[in-house]
Scaffold this motif. Structure first.
Motif, PDB file in Angstrom:
ATOM      1  N   ILE A   1       0.746  -1.226  -0.094  1.00 40.93           N
ATOM      2  CA  ILE A   1      -0.083   0.063  -0.162  1.00 40.93           C
ATOM      3  C   ILE A   1       0.652   1.147   0.041  1.00 40.93           C
ATOM      4  CG2 ILE A   1      -2.150  -0.967   1.159  1.00 40.93           C
ATOM      5  CD1 ILE A   1      -1.211   0.103   3.813  1.00 40.93           C
ATOM      6  N   ILE A   2       0.357   2.286  -0.585  1.00 37.62           N
ATOM      7  CA  ILE A   2       1.091   3.469  -0.578  1.00 37.62           C
ATOM      8  C   ILE A   2      -0.233   4.257   0.115  1.00 37.62           C
ATOM      9  CG2 ILE A   2       1.550   5.732  -1.885  1.00 37.62           C
ATOM     10  CD1 ILE A   2       2.207   3.730  -4.170  1.00 37.62           C
ATOM     11  N   ARG A   3      -0.189   4.387   1.394  1.00 30.79           N
ATOM     12  CA  ARG A   3      -1.139   4.826   2.250  1.00 30.79           C
ATOM     13  C   ARG A   3      -1.015   6.092   2.848  1.00 30.79           C
ATOM     14  NH1 ARG A   3      -0.791   0.937   7.566  1.00 30.79           N
ATOM     15  NH2 ARG A   3       0.537   2.660   8.581  1.00 30.79           N
ATOM     16  N   ARG A   4       0.108   6.944   2.633  1.00 27.28           N
ATOM     17  CA  ARG A   4       0.393   8.009   3.386  1.00 27.28           C
ATOM     18  C   ARG A   4       1.531   8.707   2.711  1.00 27.28           C
ATOM     19  NH1 ARG A   4       4.647   7.235   6.638  1.00 27.28           N
ATOM     20  NH2 ARG A   4       5.137   5.170   7.615  1.00 27.28           N
ATOM     21  N   THR A   5       1.429  10.193   3.153  1.00 27.39           N
ATOM     22  CA  THR A   5       2.897  10.815   2.883  1.00 27.39           C
ATOM     23  C   THR A   5       3.771  10.425   4.024  1.00 27.39           C
ATOM     24  OG1 THR A   5       2.067  12.397   3.807  1.00 27.39           O
ATOM     25  CG2 THR A   5       1.722  12.938   1.734  1.00 27.39           C
ATOM     26  N   SER A   6       5.163  10.574   3.706  1.00 28.76           N
ATOM     27  CA  SER A   6       6.086   9.898   4.589  1.00 28.76           C
ATOM     28  C   SER A   6       6.298  11.160   5.824  1.00 28.76           C
ATOM     29  CB  SER A   6       7.332   9.643   4.286  1.00 28.76           C
ATOM     30  OG  SER A   6       7.791  10.585   3.286  1.00 28.76           O
ATOM     31  N   TRP A   7       6.555  10.654   6.626  1.00 28.10           N
ATOM     32  CA  TRP A   7       6.756  11.551   7.818  1.00 28.10           C
ATOM     33  C   TRP A   7       8.179  11.500   8.545  1.00 28.10           C
ATOM     34  CZ3 TRP A   7       3.318   7.255  10.281  1.00 28.10           C
ATOM     35  CH2 TRP A   7       2.049   7.430   9.855  1.00 28.10           C
ATOM     36  N   PRO A   8       8.477  12.820   9.141  1.00 35.13           N
ATOM     37  CA  PRO A   8       9.977  12.819   9.536  1.00 35.13           C
ATOM     38  C   PRO A   8      10.652  11.685  10.449  1.00 35.13           C
ATOM     39  CG  PRO A   8       8.805  14.858  10.001  1.00 35.13           C
ATOM     40  CD  PRO A   8       8.056  13.820   9.501  1.00 35.13           C
ATOM     41  N   ALA A   9       9.630  10.925  11.105  1.00 34.31           N
ATOM     42  CA  ALA A   9      10.384   9.904  11.447  1.00 34.31           C
ATOM     43  C   ALA A   9      10.527   8.629  10.657  1.00 34.31           C
ATOM     44  CB  ALA A   9       9.132   9.443  12.917  1.00 34.31           C
ATOM     45  N   ASP A  10      10.203   8.828   9.643  1.00 32.74           N
ATOM     46  CA  ASP A  10      10.465   7.899   8.342  1.00 32.74           C
ATOM     47  C   ASP A  10      11.679   7.895   7.787  1.00 32.74           C
ATOM     48  OD1 ASP A  10       7.977   6.559   8.737  1.00 32.74           O
ATOM     49  OD2 ASP A  10       7.123   7.844   7.279  1.00 32.74           O
ATOM     50  N   VAL A  11      12.352   9.212   7.977  1.00 29.23           N
ATOM     51  CA  VAL A  11      13.610   9.308   7.073  1.00 29.23           C
ATOM     52  C   VAL A  11      14.713   8.438   7.220  1.00 29.23           C
ATOM     53  CG1 VAL A  11      15.471  11.314   7.149  1.00 29.23           C
ATOM     54  CG2 VAL A  11      13.051  11.771   7.035  1.00 29.23           C
TER      55      VAL A  11
END
Length: 170
Positions: A7-17
């Motif tokens: 799934i591509i369910r969301r924009t990424s977040w700073p915690a994902d970097v």
């Protein structure tokens, strides 16, 4: 074994970097093994580039069962490096478009490009993308998914990229 859910369910977040940077490292290894030795040199893409994508709400992750396996940026026009195109022309240089940048995945994830294309086509009918001349894998995928070669664009540092566009009306 149960089928994995991509799934591509969301924009990424700073915690994902941090995980996104791991995905880029794996993608660079795939590039080098396929003969693409120059694209995405040391330090690119950087965490600052990813953070800028996040700030523009154009940073997306692809997950399999909740684990990030891929990344891409999907950003609205204008793209400054697309203002001039050499040895060709854009299919349509008047309407707004979105650009896809920095598609990357881990080697074990298959079908990432199709997932990205399905997502992007559901959001925008006028899409542009570019790639390095040595990135034969990406060129194949771009053409397979209906993009037309338009010419050469130049990055801010002067490096050339092969430029493509796909327009679907309706």
């Amino acid at each position: 074994m149960p089928e994995r859910r991509r799934i591509i369910r969301r924009t990424s977040w700073p915690a994902d970097v941090g995980r996104i940077m791991e995905v880029f490292s794996a993608a660079k290894e795939i590039m080098r093994l396929s003969g693409n030795l120059c694209q995405w040199g040391e330090g690119y893409p950087s965490t600052d580039v990813i953070k800028a994508d996040i700030e523009r709400d154009g940073s997306f992750v692809i997950e399999d069962d909740g684990v990030i396996v891929g990344y891409f940026a999907f950003l609205p026009s204008p793209e400054p490096t697309y203002a001039f195109i050499d040895h060709g022309s854009w299919m349509d240089d008047h309407r707004p478009y979105h650009v896809i940048h920095r598609i990357a995945s881990i080697p074990e994830a298959h079908g990432i490009f199709k997932s990205v294309m399905d997502f992007c086509r559901s959001k925008e009918s006028n899409i542009r993308i570019d790639t390095h001349r040595d990135n034969r894998i990406m060129q194949h995928q771009i053409e397979k998914h209906g993009f037309a070669y338009c010419g050469i664009i130049y990055l801010a540092n002067g490096d050339e990229r092969l430029a493509y566009q796909r327009i679907t009306d309706g």
